[in-house]
Design an enzyme around this catalytic site. Structure first.
Site, PDB file in Angstrom:
ATOM      1  N   ALA A   1      40.597  35.613  83.734  1.00 51.38           N
ATOM      2  CA  ALA A   1      39.649  34.745  84.428  1.00 51.38           C
ATOM      3  C   ALA A   1      38.730  35.643  85.247  1.00 51.38           C
ATOM      4  CB  ALA A   1      40.374  33.748  85.330  1.00 51.38           C
TER       5      ALA A   1
ATOM      6  N   GLU B   1      42.013  33.453  91.425  1.00 53.28           N
ATOM      7  CA  GLU B   1      40.541  33.429  91.449  1.00 53.28           C
ATOM      8  C   GLU B   1      40.004  32.784  92.719  1.00 53.28           C
ATOM      9  OE1 GLU B   1      39.361  35.351  89.338  1.00 53.28           O
ATOM     10  OE2 GLU B   1      41.196  35.432  88.156  1.00 53.28           O
TER      11      GLU B   1
END
Length: 965
Positions: free
Chosen positions: A351, A387
């Site tokens: 990600a 993230e």
């Protein structure tokens, strides 16, 4: 950025064809751009572009080193950007040359901070044509005279030579127009594809970290050069455009006699170029776009996945909770008005933390209870937490240069466990950092070819050197030492120091020592004051500025405690000097007679009477493995610990049961203790049903499998492991009613999976019969297999089956639209025992119509895990090295994983010779981001040869003795 999962000579014709293809692409883009230039007749002619002089281009010995700034890897400090206006138009259909392209217009605004006549800006694979659309302007927008414009592809620069010096403390801008290819290379502004309703859909998306924003628009592509961005995307009306900020207007326009939509986004906050993101797709979303008072959270992806199958529901249900957790943790509100999470069919990493527009592999964001395992669910929660942690730590405050990458990624890798724990409080997920990060990275950090967490800025320059830093040291060691620091100063003080650090450097950059300063201030302000032996910077620099870690030896007879640099091969040579002489300031927690104590080891050796034991009393150090070190004991204490495990293992905490096993096996490999003593720590496991000790044992014994599964040791070893796992298998068989139900606990589910996979892998008949029968039911009548067991059932079915089973799984893989299910099926294809089948799969791995490029490395790795496929994969990598290097090795941070995995079984002189020959054969071509992994593979192979020579006979005898009737 979350980690992803991710090759000899090639014949000369392949290299020639690759070069011809690259030249054809450049020529096609030039022709295409020439066709477009007449559309801008109002733009005056510009000076002709030149290429660098021969002295800039030549690498031969006759070329004198140049001091020209465009020959350097780093941008000069003469200009500081503060804003960009960017307009991009991706065309999501092929042009006449068979290419997907995008058209761009960009204006970079900057301040001159030291008089210069040069504007040097990053640009990679952007075509400006022979009369480039590039204009240097003053602050009033007037064009300035330019003598020439150079493109320097070796350094990825566009160099504008002004006729006169730019003045310091004055603002200027550089306007450019360009054409770029929307390639499928997973970097910069790139193309992704998927099929929906029998129609191929094209996506234009981005991945800028680390050095690829320059592929999307000319920019000052260094993390410290922060700026604001106005982004406009032009797209077809039936597509949706996303970027870091919310759209503020949409206009219907006509270009090339076709209808288009122009989406204009709000001006961003000040940020680094690597965090810029934009996507043009036909994705759909769920969630709330937000308003002026509430933060919008939306999950985006393929319509079938998001709207029809609800695969984004789980991510949506936890994202808001995790965001709120980090707002509390950092004591700073989320800085942006929205947080979009986007699942991409093609994505190189796990990600990417783009501010306000986080992008993911589908496997890291989408979750379907009917198709996804508990491991898939945990990964989604962990990656989202990772993230979102970056939205503050990394985005709001950014590292000054990539040499401190560990601070961004190590911190996020640690606090992801805290964020996931908020989302799933019943999982006790925080404990798993010991297995997944601490123990795993120690295997790499114990090599003489390891590297420190941070280094001098001048040691990290090129894109390949930057990308090479995205390794387990950066992520997992970084997480381990930050966790250790948080533990010894307390989480409360850690959070207080963190909050003042973020506030002090918000929208700016910092270096790792700035964090130490703010944590030290929090410690000094604490009431009561914290009794640290030395300032935080003194303690932590011993962990950050030198590679490796210590083994702490405790003599419970004398109370003497000492430390040594732990090396897997104690005879290896460490060439990297250390200002601390490979000694650490070590926080030692220990337990004796049921009471916990702490001790700071500041010297190579010291005496503490509290380490002494008497009678049957045993001592256990590094409680809950909060410290980043291994522990060795005197023989007497080892005997007592092993005896305690065998008599009543519950008296030792579960994390430390895992630690005892992992430490023992690694100490044995490094010759601190006998290998048979390490094996002794596994004898009790037939009575333990907990996941962590079992997983530690399986991880440790996997090395034995790799070393011995082609020798006579393997038979007795298999029999021993079968004997040990049968009680575990039967326990979970009962608990789950013959594996028809799933247990509540996360770790119980994980150990259920372990029991089945281990029992089947080592040939327990009941398990094999169960797996084959279950596979047959799925194959013949589409009977449902629980997602937790699918990987094992699929693999066993193929291993025990033939062509029909393999072809059936391949067909299911081809038809699957669920990324997590596709991963299970693709991995199972590597379980075949037929060499020709595995060779076919290897060929598929480089065919993007068969296997997505993002999955090439992990497919080859799966084949390496199969003893039949090991040599096949190694031959394949050697034969295809140039092709793979061109596709993956220049900037992909995951490329080094391939070398590690394909050489994992190497333990003979012949294999070492092959590896060294591979290095010689490809010295000129290079190894890209796998260069360090290659050196580590050579070092590990040498250590393996020694280990096998010394341990083969005693290990064989031990297993035979343990399996005697």
């Amino acid at each position: 950025m979350a980690k992803g999962y991710y090759i000899s000579k090639v014949v000369a014709i392949v290299g020639i064809l690759f070069t011809i293809a690259a030249l054809a692409t450049i020529i096609a883009l030039s022709v295409l751009y020439a066709n477009e230039k007449d559309k801008n007749n109002n733009v005056p002619n510009l000076p002709e572009t030149t290429t660098p002089t021969s002295s800039e281009n030549t690498k031969g010995p006759t070329s004198a080193p140049s001091n020209d700034p465009w020959t350097k890897d780093r941008l000069p400090k003469t200009l500081t950007p503060y804003h960009y206006d960017i307009r991009l138009k991706p065309v999501l259909k092929k042009n006449d040359q068979g290419l997907y392209v995008f058209y761009g217009k960009s204006e970079a605004f900057f301040t001159c901070v030291a008089a210069t006549n040069l504007v040097i800006i990053h640009s990679k694979n952007l075509n400006f044509n022979t009369s480039p659309k590039a204009f240097l302007k003053d602050s009033a927008g007037n064009n300035l005279a330019v003598s020439k414009i150079d493109e320097v592809p070796q350094k990825q620069y566009l160099v504008v030579h002004a006729a006169n010096n730019l003045e310091d403390n004055k603002n200027y801008s550089l306007y450019t127009e360009f054409v770029g290819e929307l390639a499928d290379d997973l970097a910069g502004f790139y193309r992704s594809e998927y099929k929906e309703d029998n129609e191929t859909k094209i996506i234009a998306t981005t991945q800028m970290q680390a050095p690829d924003a320059r592929k999307a628009f000319p920019c000052f592509d260094e993390p410290a050069m922060k700026a604001t961005f106005n982004i406009t995307l032009v797209h077809k009306p039936d597509y949706v455009a996303l970027s870091n900020m919310n759209p503020i207007s949409q206009n219907n326009i006509t270009e090339d006699e076709e209808p288009w939509t122009e989406t204009v986004f709000a001006k961003t906050v000040k940020m680094s170029t690597y965090l810029v993101a934009f996507i043009v797709s036909q994705f759909e979303s769920i969630g709330d776009p937000g308003n002026s008072t509430t933060t919008g959270v939306q999950i985006w992806g393929r319509k079938k996945a998001i709207k029809d199958e609800g695969q984004g529901d789980y991510a949506l249900s936890i994202t808001k909770d995790i965001l709120e957790f980090f707002e509390e943790h950092y004591s700073i509100p989320y800085p942006l008005p929205k947080s979009d999470q986007v699942a991409l069919p093609d994505f190189n990493a796990g990600a990417m933390e783009n501010w306000g527009l986080v992008t993911y592999r589908e496997t890291a964001l989408l979750y379907d209870p009917a198709e996804s395992s508990i491991g898939n669910k945990e990964r989604v929660a962990s990656v989202i937490a990772h993230e979102l942690a970056h939205q503050w730590f990394g985005n709001l405050v950014t590292i000054r240069w990539w040499n401190d990458l560990w601070l961004n990624e190590g911190f996020a890798s640690y606090v992801q466990y805290l964020g996931a724990d908020r989302a799933e409080p019943t999982w006790n997920i925080k404990d798993l950092i010991v297995l997944d990060d601490v123990h795993r990275v120690m295997a790499v950090d114990a090599l003489a070819s390891s590297h420190p967490l941070t280094s001098k800025e001048e040691e990290v320059n090129t894109p390949a050197e930057i990308s090479q830093l995205f390794d387990s040291i950066t992520y997992s060691k970084g997480a381990s030492v930050i966790r250790m620091l948080s533990d010894f100063i307390s989480e409360d003080l850690f959070k207080k120091g963190l909050a003042t650090y973020l506030k002090a450097f918000e929208y700016n950059t910092a270096v790792y020592s700035d964090l130490w300063t703010h944590l030290q201030l929090a410690v000094e302000a604490a009431e009561p004051s914290l009794n640290l032996p030395l300032p935080i910077s003194w303690i932590m620099d011993t962990w950050v500025l030198q590679m490796g870690f210590p083994v702490v030896r405790i003599d419970t007879g004398s109370g003497f405690v000492s430390q040594n640099h732990f090396l897997l091969d104690p005879n290896s040579t460490v060439n990297r000097p250390s200002q601390f002489n490979y000694a650490w300031i070590v926080p030692i927690s220990f337990s004796k007679s049921g009471s916990n104590e702490n001790f700071w080891l500041q010297y190579p050796g010291d005496v503490n009477p509290n380490f002494k034991t008497s009678g049957n009393e045993w001592l256990l150090a590094n409680i809950n493995v909060t410290g980043y070190y291994r522990v060795n004991y005197d023989d007497g204490n080892w005997n007592k610990l092993i005896s305690q495990l065998e008599s009543d293992h519950l008296n030792i905490p579960v994390i430390n049961r895992a630690q005892i096993i992992d430490d023992a096996f690694n100490l044995a490999r490094a010759k601190y203790i006998n290998t048979t003593r390490a094996l002794d720590t596994t004898r009790y496991l037939s009575n333990d049903t907990e996941y962590m000790p079992w997983q530690a044992a399986l991880n440790s014994l996997s090395f034995f499998t790799q070393m011995f599964d082609r020798s006579e040791v393997y038979g007795p070893m298999r029999d021993y492991l079968k004997k040990q796992v049968i009680p575990l298998y039967q326990h979970f068989e009962r608990e789950t009613k013959n594996f028809t139900e799933q247990l509540e606990s996360l770790t119980d589910q994980y150990n259920t999976i372990n029991s089945v996979s281990t029992a089947c892998n080592y040939g327990f008949p009941d398990c094999v019969v169960f797996a084959v029968k279950t596979f047959k039911g799925w194959m013949e009548s589409n009977a449902i297999i629980h997602p937790n067991l699918r990987s094992t059932i699929y693999c066993t079915g193929i291993a025990e089956g033939g062509d029909a089973e393999w072809d059936f799984v391949l067909q299911k893989f081809t038809e699957s639209s669920n990324a997590q299910e596709s991963d299970k099926l693709r991995s199972a294809l590597a379980c075949s025992r037929e060499p020709w089948v595995l060779n076919r799969l290897l060929e598929y791995s480089l065919n993007s119509s068969k296997i997505r490029r993002q999955d090439t490395v992990s497919t080859i790795s799966s084949i390496c895990n199969n003893v039949v496929g090991q040599s096949l994969a190694w031959d394949f990598v050697r034969a295809k090295w140039k092709t793979m290097l061109a596709q993956f090795g220049g900037s992909s941070f995951s490329f080094g994983n391939l070398i590690e995995r394909v050489t994992r079984r190497f333990a003979s002189d012949f294999e070492l010779q092959e590896l060294e020959q591979f290095k010689r054969d490809n010295q000129e071509v290079g190894f890209g981001t796998a260069a360090q992994a290659l050196e580590q593979a050579i070092e590990k192979t040498k250590a393996n040869i020694k280990w096998v020579t010394e341990n083969k006979e005693p290990v064989l005898s031990w297993f035979k003795e343990e399996t005697k009737a």
